[in-house]
Design a protein around this motif. Structure first.
Motif, PDB file in Angstrom:
ATOM      1  N   UNK A   1       8.846   9.872  -6.706  1.00 31.84           N
ATOM      2  CA  UNK A   1       9.706  10.043  -5.529  1.00 31.84           C
ATOM      3  C   UNK A   1      11.104  10.447  -5.985  1.00 31.84           C
ATOM      4  N   UNK A   2      11.614  11.512  -5.353  1.00 31.46           N
ATOM      5  CA  UNK A   2      12.942  12.025  -5.696  1.00 31.46           C
ATOM      6  C   UNK A   2      13.788  12.141  -4.437  1.00 31.46           C
ATOM      7  N   UNK A   3      14.995  11.584  -4.496  1.00 24.99           N
ATOM      8  CA  UNK A   3      15.958  11.730  -3.403  1.00 24.99           C
ATOM      9  C   UNK A   3      16.874  12.903  -3.732  1.00 24.99           C
ATOM     10  N   UNK A   4      16.817  13.946  -2.887  1.00 23.69           N
ATOM     11  CA  UNK A   4      17.674  15.115  -3.106  1.00 23.69           C
ATOM     12  C   UNK A   4      19.118  14.773  -2.745  1.00 23.69           C
ATOM     13  N   UNK A   5      20.080  15.311  -3.475  1.00 30.25           N
ATOM     14  CA  UNK A   5      21.486  15.022  -3.180  1.00 30.25           C
ATOM     15  C   UNK A   5      21.919  15.613  -1.832  1.00 30.25           C
ATOM     16  N   UNK A   6      23.062  15.164  -1.394  1.00 30.56           N
ATOM     17  CA  UNK A   6      23.685  15.793  -0.228  1.00 30.56           C
ATOM     18  C   UNK A   6      24.006  17.245  -0.564  1.00 30.56           C
ATOM     19  N   UNK A   7      24.004  18.085   0.462  1.00 26.78           N
ATOM     20  CA  UNK A   7      24.371  19.481   0.247  1.00 26.78           C
ATOM     21  C   UNK A   7      25.840  19.557  -0.171  1.00 26.78           C
ATOM     22  N   UNK A   8      26.154  20.365  -1.147  1.00 28.24           N
ATOM     23  CA  UNK A   8      27.556  20.463  -1.572  1.00 28.24           C
ATOM     24  C   UNK A   8      28.401  21.150  -0.503  1.00 28.24           C
ATOM     25  N   UNK A   9      29.674  20.765  -0.458  1.00 29.57           N
ATOM     26  CA  UNK A   9      30.596  21.419   0.475  1.00 29.57           C
ATOM     27  C   UNK A   9      30.871  22.840  -0.010  1.00 29.57           C
ATOM     28  N   UNK A  10      30.953  23.780   0.971  1.00 24.48           N
ATOM     29  CA  UNK A  10      31.225  25.173   0.616  1.00 24.48           C
ATOM     30  C   UNK A  10      32.647  25.289   0.067  1.00 24.48           C
ATOM     31  N   UNK A  11      32.827  26.006  -1.023  1.00 23.57           N
ATOM     32  CA  UNK A  11      34.178  26.146  -1.579  1.00 23.57           C
ATOM     33  C   UNK A  11      35.079  26.941  -0.621  1.00 23.57           C
TER      34      UNK A  11
ATOM     35  N   UNK B   1      20.030  26.745   1.813  1.00 25.17           N
ATOM     36  CA  UNK B   1      20.505  25.373   1.981  1.00 25.17           C
ATOM     37  C   UNK B   1      19.484  24.357   1.474  1.00 25.17           C
ATOM     38  N   UNK B   2      18.794  24.679   0.375  1.00 24.48           N
ATOM     39  CA  UNK B   2      17.801  23.772  -0.212  1.00 24.48           C
ATOM     40  C   UNK B   2      18.051  23.636  -1.705  1.00 24.48           C
ATOM     41  N   UNK B   3      17.389  22.610  -2.281  1.00 22.17           N
ATOM     42  CA  UNK B   3      17.484  22.366  -3.716  1.00 22.17           C
ATOM     43  C   UNK B   3      16.202  22.787  -4.421  1.00 22.17           C
ATOM     44  N   UNK B   4      16.313  23.071  -5.698  1.00 21.58           N
ATOM     45  CA  UNK B   4      15.171  23.221  -6.586  1.00 21.58           C
ATOM     46  C   UNK B   4      15.484  22.443  -7.861  1.00 21.58           C
ATOM     47  N   UNK B   5      14.442  22.250  -8.692  1.00 18.73           N
ATOM     48  CA  UNK B   5      14.669  21.515  -9.930  1.00 18.73           C
ATOM     49  C   UNK B   5      13.424  21.512 -10.796  1.00 18.73           C
ATOM     50  N   UNK B   6      13.616  21.279 -12.087  1.00 20.85           N
ATOM     51  CA  UNK B   6      12.525  21.223 -13.055  1.00 20.85           C
ATOM     52  C   UNK B   6      12.221  19.754 -13.366  1.00 20.85           C
ATOM     53  N   UNK B   7      10.914  19.397 -13.309  1.00 23.05           N
ATOM     54  CA  UNK B   7      10.462  18.062 -13.688  1.00 23.05           C
ATOM     55  C   UNK B   7       9.647  18.186 -14.979  1.00 23.05           C
ATOM     56  N   UNK B   8      10.033  17.463 -16.006  1.00 22.87           N
ATOM     57  CA  UNK B   8       9.264  17.400 -17.249  1.00 22.87           C
ATOM     58  C   UNK B   8       8.288  16.225 -17.154  1.00 22.87           C
TER      59      UNK B   8
ATOM     60  N   UNK C   1       4.146  10.122 -16.947  1.00 24.14           N
ATOM     61  CA  UNK C   1       5.529   9.760 -16.632  1.00 24.14           C
ATOM     62  C   UNK C   1       6.316  11.020 -16.276  1.00 24.14           C
ATOM     63  N   UNK C   2       7.359  10.844 -15.454  1.00 18.92           N
ATOM     64  CA  UNK C   2       8.146  11.959 -14.929  1.00 18.92           C
ATOM     65  C   UNK C   2       9.601  11.808 -15.363  1.00 18.92           C
ATOM     66  N   UNK C   3      10.233  12.957 -15.665  1.00 17.62           N
ATOM     67  CA  UNK C   3      11.651  12.956 -15.998  1.00 17.62           C
ATOM     68  C   UNK C   3      12.475  13.043 -14.712  1.00 17.62           C
ATOM     69  N   UNK C   4      13.793  12.756 -14.792  1.00 14.51           N
ATOM     70  CA  UNK C   4      14.667  13.044 -13.647  1.00 14.51           C
ATOM     71  C   UNK C   4      14.722  14.555 -13.388  1.00 14.51           C
ATOM     72  N   UNK C   5      15.223  14.910 -12.214  1.00 11.85           N
ATOM     73  CA  UNK C   5      15.325  16.323 -11.820  1.00 11.85           C
ATOM     74  C   UNK C   5      16.748  16.810 -12.048  1.00 11.85           C
ATOM     75  N   UNK C   6      16.871  17.989 -12.634  1.00 11.16           N
ATOM     76  CA  UNK C   6      18.163  18.677 -12.701  1.00 11.16           C
ATOM     77  C   UNK C   6      18.281  19.552 -11.455  1.00 11.16           C
TER      78      UNK C   6
END
Length: 388
Positions: free
Chosen positions: A282-292, A231-238, A218-223
């Motif tokens: 399967x993980x859907x990556x979020x939209x890229x955050x808007x630049x501050x 302009x990419x995401x990373x994350x840890x899966x438990x 089983x897989x945990x959600x991604x932080x």
């Protein structure tokens, strides 16, 4: 299996042949003669002869065996017996003046290994004063038959299949029966269910170890963590791993380079005694955050640094220190920011041509900077006003 041989359908057995019933099977055997020297009963010497037909081969799983043979014996009335066989199961047929043929149906369904039968015969006087006393006898003979039996039964060529979701094995094996004589019997591809929590399984005379297997992943959600430069995401899966006995272990995997707003499939594999077990998430990556973006400038301080080494410089560099307050709530501290173009010196003796006020851009905002000179103290002062 057919019905066992019935005595009602036994035909007369000719001397020197054997009929054998094992679910309807008929076996012929050559006669074997067992003889004893003859003499006269009156001289205390037995004169008769018993010959039995040898049973060379008793089939496996036999229910009944027919013992047969002949008796050559002088006398008026024959008395015949076979040890362990009821008299009503013995058929006697007289075939000559001094010759009888016998056959007996023997139940061997509960017997195994070597069995010995004592065959005895005598004649007695039928009438008169001597009625019932021995007229003539024959030496007792012993006939041995071997009833084959299963010595061991083994499960050979075991094969395992595993239903991971239900934690259930299927064991398929060849059942091999080793007999007291002859080649083994093999029944191929027998299947039995085995619960996944078991360590061993006893099959006939064989102990088999249940294979090690992983039952679930089983897989945990991604932080999610966004990396602005790429302009990419990373994350840890438990990852939680459960084996067939319910023992749990864990692992962690870092996912990198995941593009925003896209579905990413992550496979995870383990190898056990059954093979390679792979499960995917399967993980859907979020939209890229808007630049501050900067929303205001706070704590703005200006410092003037004279250009050139003359006593009264023509102009100054404007150095700013301030805080940028961004739209995402972050605060960025900027120290000694050179605002760029020099500003003129308002001193009457400077000879400068660019006098204040002058506009500068600070963190996207336009400020009007004015430099003043105090003749009394000889000090300079720089003031900035946000331009509307």
């Amino acid at each position: 299996m057919k019905n066992v041989l019935s005595r009602k359908v036994l035909s007369t057995v000719v001397a020197g042949s054997l009929l054998f019933s094992a679910g309807g099977a008929i076996v012929s055997a050559a006669p074997k003669e067992e003889k004893k020297d003859t003499g006269r009963t009156e001289q205390k010497v037995q004169t008769g002869v018993i010959k039995f037909n040898k049973v060379d081969d008793v089939p496996r799983h036999a229910k009944e065996v027919i013992l047969s043979g002949t008796v050559v014996l002088d006398g008026p009335q024959l008395v015949f017996s076979i040890s362990g066989v009821k008299s009503e199961d013995i058929k006697i047929t007289k075939t000559g003046d001094k010759t009888w043929m016998y056959e007996a149906v023997v139940d061997v369904s509960e017997k195994k290994d070597d069995i010995y039968f004592e065959v005895s015969a005598k004649t007695i006087y039928a009438n008169g004063k001597t009625a019932g006393t021995v007229h003539t006898s024959a030496p007792t003979v012993t006939q041995k038959i071997h009833v084959p039996f299963i010595v061991n039964t083994f499960a050979e060529n075991p094969k395992w299949a595993y239903d991971r979701p239900n934690n259930q094995f299927t064991l398929t094996y060849d059942k091999v029966e080793y007999w007291s004589e002859g080649n083994p019997d093999t029944t191929a591809a027998i299947s039995v269910p085995v619960n996944g929590v078991e360590d061993i399984v006893e099959v006939h005379d064989t102990t088999l170890f249940v294979p090690f297997a992983y039952q679930d992943i089983t897989f945990s959600p991604v932080n999610w963590e966004f990396h602005e430069p790429t302009k990419t995401y990373s994350g840890i899966v438990d990852i939680t791993i459960t084996d067939r006995k319910g023992i749990i272990t864990t692992d962690s995997v870092k996912l990198t380079g995941l593009k925003p707003a896209m579905m990413h499939t992550f496979p995870y594999s383990l190898t056990d005694d059954i093979g390679i077990f792979t499960k995917t998430a399967d993980y859907m990556a979020p939209e890229a955050p808007e630049a501050p973006v900067p929303v205001k400038v706070e704590i703005l301080k200006l410092t003037l640094k004279p250009n050139g080494g003359q006593k009264v410089p023509n102009n100054f560099k404007v150095i700013a220190t301030y805080e940028i307050h961004n739209s995402d709530g972050s605060i960025e501290v900027v120290r000694e920011d050179d605002l760029g173009e020099a500003i003129g010196n308002p001193h009457p003796e400077s000879g400068g041509k660019k006098y204040s006020p002058q506009d500068y851009v600070i963190a996207t905002f336009v400020y009007t900077v004015t430099v003043t000179y105090n003749p009394g103290t000889g000090e300079y002062k720089a003031d900035a006003v946000l331009k509307k």
